[in-house]
Scaffold this motif. Structure first.
Motif, mmCIF file in Angstrom:
data_model
loop_
_atom_site.group_PDB
_atom_site.id
_atom_site.type_symbol
_atom_site.label_atom_id
_atom_site.label_comp_id
_atom_site.label_asym_id
_atom_site.label_seq_id
_atom_site.Cartn_x
_atom_site.Cartn_y
_atom_site.Cartn_z
ATOM 1 N N THR A 20 6.725 2.006 -3.719
ATOM 2 C CA THR A 20 5.404 1.791 -4.623
ATOM 3 C C THR A 20 5.124 0.252 -4.622
ATOM 4 O O THR A 20 6.041 -0.977 -4.598
ATOM 5 C CB THR A 20 6.135 1.609 -6.454
ATOM 6 O OG1 THR A 20 6.729 3.613 -6.349
ATOM 7 C CG2 THR A 20 4.475 1.663 -7.297
ATOM 8 N N GLU A 55 0.879 3.857 -4.384
ATOM 9 C CA GLU A 55 2.336 5.073 -4.004
ATOM 10 C C GLU A 55 2.470 5.236 -2.388
ATOM 11 O O GLU A 55 1.144 6.219 -1.713
ATOM 12 C CB GLU A 55 2.038 5.093 -4.888
ATOM 13 C CG GLU A 55 2.296 5.910 -6.110
ATOM 14 C CD GLU A 55 3.435 5.665 -6.762
ATOM 15 O OE1 GLU A 55 4.546 5.251 -6.374
ATOM 16 O OE2 GLU A 55 3.662 5.159 -7.967
ATOM 17 N N TYR A 71 2.775 -3.287 -5.727
ATOM 18 C CA TYR A 71 2.043 -3.413 -6.142
ATOM 19 C C TYR A 71 1.615 -5.314 -6.197
ATOM 20 O O TYR A 71 2.062 -6.189 -6.009
ATOM 21 C CB TYR A 71 3.118 -3.936 -8.500
ATOM 22 C CG TYR A 71 3.761 -2.786 -8.365
ATOM 23 C CD1 TYR A 71 4.956 -2.664 -8.075
ATOM 24 C CD2 TYR A 71 3.181 -1.731 -9.523
ATOM 25 C CE1 TYR A 71 5.871 -2.118 -8.405
ATOM 26 C CE2 TYR A 71 3.739 -1.179 -10.112
ATOM 27 C CZ TYR A 71 4.870 -0.653 -9.300
ATOM 28 O OH TYR A 71 6.148 0.437 -10.220
ATOM 29 N N ARG A 91 -1.991 -0.759 -7.625
ATOM 30 C CA ARG A 91 -0.396 -0.356 -7.007
ATOM 31 C C ARG A 91 -0.337 0.961 -6.081
ATOM 32 O O ARG A 91 -1.804 1.259 -5.840
ATOM 33 C CB ARG A 91 0.096 0.284 -8.524
ATOM 34 C CG ARG A 91 1.623 0.992 -8.242
ATOM 35 C CD ARG A 91 1.600 1.787 -9.412
ATOM 36 N NE ARG A 91 0.945 2.156 -10.562
ATOM 37 C CZ ARG A 91 1.039 3.605 -10.688
ATOM 38 N NH1 ARG A 91 1.777 4.458 -9.840
ATOM 39 N NH2 ARG A 91 0.476 4.587 -11.194
ATOM 40 N N SER A 148 8.596 -1.833 -6.181
ATOM 41 C CA SER A 148 9.719 -0.447 -6.874
ATOM 42 C C SER A 148 10.054 0.366 -6.305
ATOM 43 O O SER A 148 9.201 1.454 -5.725
ATOM 44 C CB SER A 148 9.292 -0.138 -8.446
ATOM 45 O OG SER A 148 8.574 0.056 -8.664
ATOM 46 N N LEU A 149 11.677 0.810 -6.903
ATOM 47 C CA LEU A 149 11.797 3.032 -6.734
ATOM 48 C C LEU A 149 11.097 3.225 -7.585
ATOM 49 O O LEU A 149 10.527 2.478 -8.557
ATOM 50 C CB LEU A 149 12.817 3.247 -6.945
ATOM 51 C CG LEU A 149 13.665 1.656 -4.967
ATOM 52 C CD1 LEU A 149 15.357 1.872 -5.606
ATOM 53 C CD2 LEU A 149 13.117 2.733 -4.206
ATOM 54 N N GLU A 150 11.188 4.619 -8.007
ATOM 55 C CA GLU A 150 10.835 5.415 -8.924
ATOM 56 C C GLU A 150 11.731 4.874 -10.533
ATOM 57 O O GLU A 150 10.735 5.677 -11.602
ATOM 58 C CB GLU A 150 11.590 6.839 -8.516
ATOM 59 C CG GLU A 150 10.639 7.381 -7.125
ATOM 60 C CD GLU A 150 11.488 7.364 -6.303
ATOM 61 O OE1 GLU A 150 10.504 7.320 -5.114
ATOM 62 O OE2 GLU A 150 12.423 7.054 -6.376
#
Lengths: 110, 112
Positions: B31, B50, B33, B48, B95-97
């Protein structure tokens, strides 16, 4: 709409004094709350998040759903705590945007 | 680990000129941003991703802003043409999840 409010632009204290940086939020669901810190000439970094319930560098924050607050506290401020502090909200525990407050600058005098 | 890398760190351009910012996220972070931070304000999300898919671009002014993340790794944010009001810091994060977002140093844009 979701919103994060940090009412103080500047908070000045002397070393050893207690510190409380205020954060209030508006969100109808179950938020995930964060505190981010930015030291002088450094990047924004995570200080703590509500879900982890950790104390980082002596700072703690408790989520009060009744008052919709997530105030950041430290019993004894240190000069190295001087920085910009941002409270942020996420609508999900998984990947989602962070909604930030306008920040509070903490100055700790010797 | 270098963390999130952004370039350039500073950019000064004249209005109506194009500008591009580049971001390389932390390895393995799916992810990515892009945030905009105006003076005296907190960061606000622009877009953002994914992997290579833009999943939230509702705050991106699409008449002049564009972004891409072609291979799901690094990303570019472009403004064309720039306006005086675009002067701000542009932050990239990844980021991760678990949504613990790591921020880059930002690009400070000045439009004259």
């Amino acid at each position: 709409a979701q919103r994060v409010t940090q009412p103080e632009k500047l908070l000045s204290v002397f070393k050893g004094a207690p510190v409380e940086l205020k954060c209030n939020y508006s969100y109808s669901g179950s938020p995930e709350l964060f505190w981010y810190v930015q030291y002088s000439r450094q990047r924004l970094q995570l200080l703590l998040r509500h879900i982890s319930r950790e104390s980082i560098k002596g700072f703690t924050a408790d989520l009060n759903k009744g008052e919709t607050s997530f105030h950041l506290k430290k019993p004894f401020a240190q000069e190295e705590d001087s920085a910009m502090y941002y409270c942020a909200l996420s609508r999900s525990y998984n990947t989602d945007k962070l909604i930030f407050g306008t920040g509070t600058r903490l100055q700790v005098f010797p | 680990e270098a963390g999130v890398v952004q370039s350039p760190r500073y950019k000064i351009i004249e209005k109506k000129q194009p500008v591009a910012f580049w971001c390389n996220p932390i390895s393995g972070h799916n992810t990515l941003y892009w945030y905009l931070q105006n003076l005296g304000q907190g960061p606000e999300l622009l877009i953002r991703y994914e992997n290579e898919e833009a999943v939230d671009d509702s705050q991106l002014p699409k008449d002049r802003f564009s972004a891409e993340r072609l291979k799901g790794v690094d990303s570019t944010l472009k403004i064309q043409p720039a306006e005086l009001g675009d002067s701000a810091v542009y932050l990239c994060a990844s980021s991760l999840e678990n949504n613990e977002q790591f921020f880059g140093p930002g690009t400070r844009l000045t439009v004259l």
